[in-house]
Scaffold this active site. Sequence first.
Site, PDB file in Angstrom:
ATOM      1  N   ARG A 225     -81.278 -24.655  16.584  1.00  0.00           N
ATOM      2  CA  ARG A 225     -80.299 -23.750  15.959  1.00  0.00           C
ATOM      3  C   ARG A 225     -80.980 -22.497  15.402  1.00  0.00           C
ATOM      4  NH1 ARG A 225     -74.930 -25.107  12.337  1.00  0.00           N
ATOM      5  NH2 ARG A 225     -74.435 -22.938  11.855  1.00  0.00           N
TER       6      ARG A 225
ATOM      7  N   GLU B  55     -79.747 -27.544  11.969  1.00  0.00           N
ATOM      8  CA  GLU B  55     -80.889 -26.633  12.128  1.00  0.00           C
ATOM      9  C   GLU B  55     -82.241 -27.305  11.927  1.00  0.00           C
ATOM     10  OE1 GLU B  55     -80.080 -22.617  10.772  1.00  0.00           O
ATOM     11  OE2 GLU B  55     -82.230 -22.249  10.563  1.00  0.00           O
TER      12      GLU B  55
ATOM     13  N   HIS C 260     -83.231 -10.263   7.085  1.00  0.00           N
ATOM     14  CA  HIS C 260     -82.963 -10.769   5.727  1.00  0.00           C
ATOM     15  C   HIS C 260     -83.902 -10.118   4.704  1.00  0.00           C
ATOM     16  CE1 HIS C 260     -80.992 -14.733   7.278  1.00  0.00           C
ATOM     17  NE2 HIS C 260     -80.096 -13.793   7.049  1.00  0.00           N
TER      18      HIS C 260
ATOM     19  N   ARG D 234     -64.766 -34.785  -2.547  1.00  0.00           N
ATOM     20  CA  ARG D 234     -65.764 -35.176  -1.525  1.00  0.00           C
ATOM     21  C   ARG D 234     -65.386 -34.710  -0.113  1.00  0.00           C
ATOM     22  NH1 ARG D 234     -65.903 -40.261  -4.365  1.00  0.00           N
ATOM     23  NH2 ARG D 234     -67.670 -40.219  -5.787  1.00  0.00           N
TER      24      ARG D 234
ATOM     25  N   HIS E 235     -83.203 -12.034  12.404  1.00  0.00           N
ATOM     26  CA  HIS E 235     -82.807 -12.295  11.017  1.00  0.00           C
ATOM     27  C   HIS E 235     -83.991 -12.442  10.068  1.00  0.00           C
ATOM     28  CE1 HIS E 235     -78.987 -12.824  12.949  1.00  0.00           C
ATOM     29  NE2 HIS E 235     -78.374 -13.090  11.809  1.00  0.00           N
TER      30      HIS E 235
ATOM     31  N   GLU F  11     -74.445  -8.959  16.068  1.00  0.00           N
ATOM     32  CA  GLU F  11     -74.602 -10.402  16.332  1.00  0.00           C
ATOM     33  C   GLU F  11     -74.282 -10.714  17.802  1.00  0.00           C
ATOM     34  OE1 GLU F  11     -75.861 -12.728  14.360  1.00  0.00           O
ATOM     35  OE2 GLU F  11     -75.758 -11.796  12.389  1.00  0.00           O
TER      36      GLU F  11
HETATM   37  N1  GLY Z   1     -75.873 -17.688  11.398  1.00  0.00           N
HETATM   38  C1  GLY Z   1     -76.768 -18.599  11.959  1.00  0.00           C
HETATM   39  C2  GLY Z   1     -76.250 -19.985  12.057  1.00  0.00           C
HETATM   40  O1  GLY Z   1     -75.084 -20.225  11.877  1.00  0.00           O
HETATM   41  O2  GLY Z   1     -77.018 -20.877  12.284  1.00  0.00           O
END
Ligand code: GLY
Length: 371
Positions: free
Chosen positions: A251, A247, A262, A131, A258, A195
Amino acid sequence: MRRKEGNLLRKLKVGIKEKKSDYEIIIGENIIKKLKDYIEQVYKGKKVFLLSDQNVMSLYGEKITEILTDAHYDYTTFIIPPGEGSKNFDFLLKGYDLLLKEGFGRNNLLLALGGGVVGDLAGFLAATFMRGIAFVQIPTSLLAQVDSSIGGKTAVNHPLGKNLIGAFYQPELVLIDTYFLKTLDRRELVNGLAEIIKYGFIADRGLLTYLEENREAILNYDTEALGDIIYTSCKIKAKVVEEDEKEKGKRAILNFGHTIGHALEAVTDYEKYHHGEAVAVGMAAAAEISRKLSLISKEDRDYLEKMIGDYGLPVTFQYGENSTEVYERLFYDKKAKDGQLRWVLLKEPGEAYIEEELSKDIIMEVLEGLR
Ligand code: GLY
């Protein structure tokens, strides 16, 4: 110019609400030599589990094992084959097996020494074993140093997609040693620079100026210049992650370039583009969308394309990709909320925002223009 003189040690703190204390990101050249001192800041035990890959170990294995031996650590090594193919359930299970066989428990420490694959797999192993056990990230690629080692995203791939099984799990410490960058090949270096360019465009015009003024030093692996841009990038990422670890909102800004990036990686079976290259094309697309919406000027868009091009990154499709296929792939992204994509667009170089409403026509027009 923000260039500083001398061999600097730079430190940052990341404060995550759910974690009792802040954790540190330490950036410098050859800090690996003091691994024991740094580990002792977060771990008093002697048993450590080192996860790395064959490439990293063939370059640095001797040095690392010597450091661990001299420090009297009782260490176990788990060395995986390099590449995305190892970020799967098989290696996860092998990791659990070895941890159990060697008697590791919840109070021990895991070290992740390598690029994004190692960091993501090790992080998920740490998040789930008993855990959750403590882990330290020691990223060795530029991409991992400025992105994947920070912010606690950990994952393995599922046959249906990348990073689909994972957890948000923060490390105890991130040690970023610019010494490791010297053995990266140029394409790998530039992969990480994409990046860094991203951070400039979403949050820091000063970083963009620095990238323009110090391009030669950066592309010549000058560790002080690299230390500067790594520090600035980590600072930006740490701030965003502190505000929105999971996120839920802000975030997502880190995904500038991306969404299309992606999709491009996916339609080319993750074989042709390096991540940073696909993100570079994605950033050019996002800038063009921003221009079409009159958010930024043509000059701003050209500025982004020039920055990307000057660093040897692409701004158009490189392998004759089909725009419709790329468009359809956009909606497979796990970041698409209920089929709704979140686009990161520019208000100006140095400031981005998240947009959910974009017409298919505008996206298709831009994709057509990338061919
Ligand atoms: N690579 C994007 C993030 O870490 O949110």
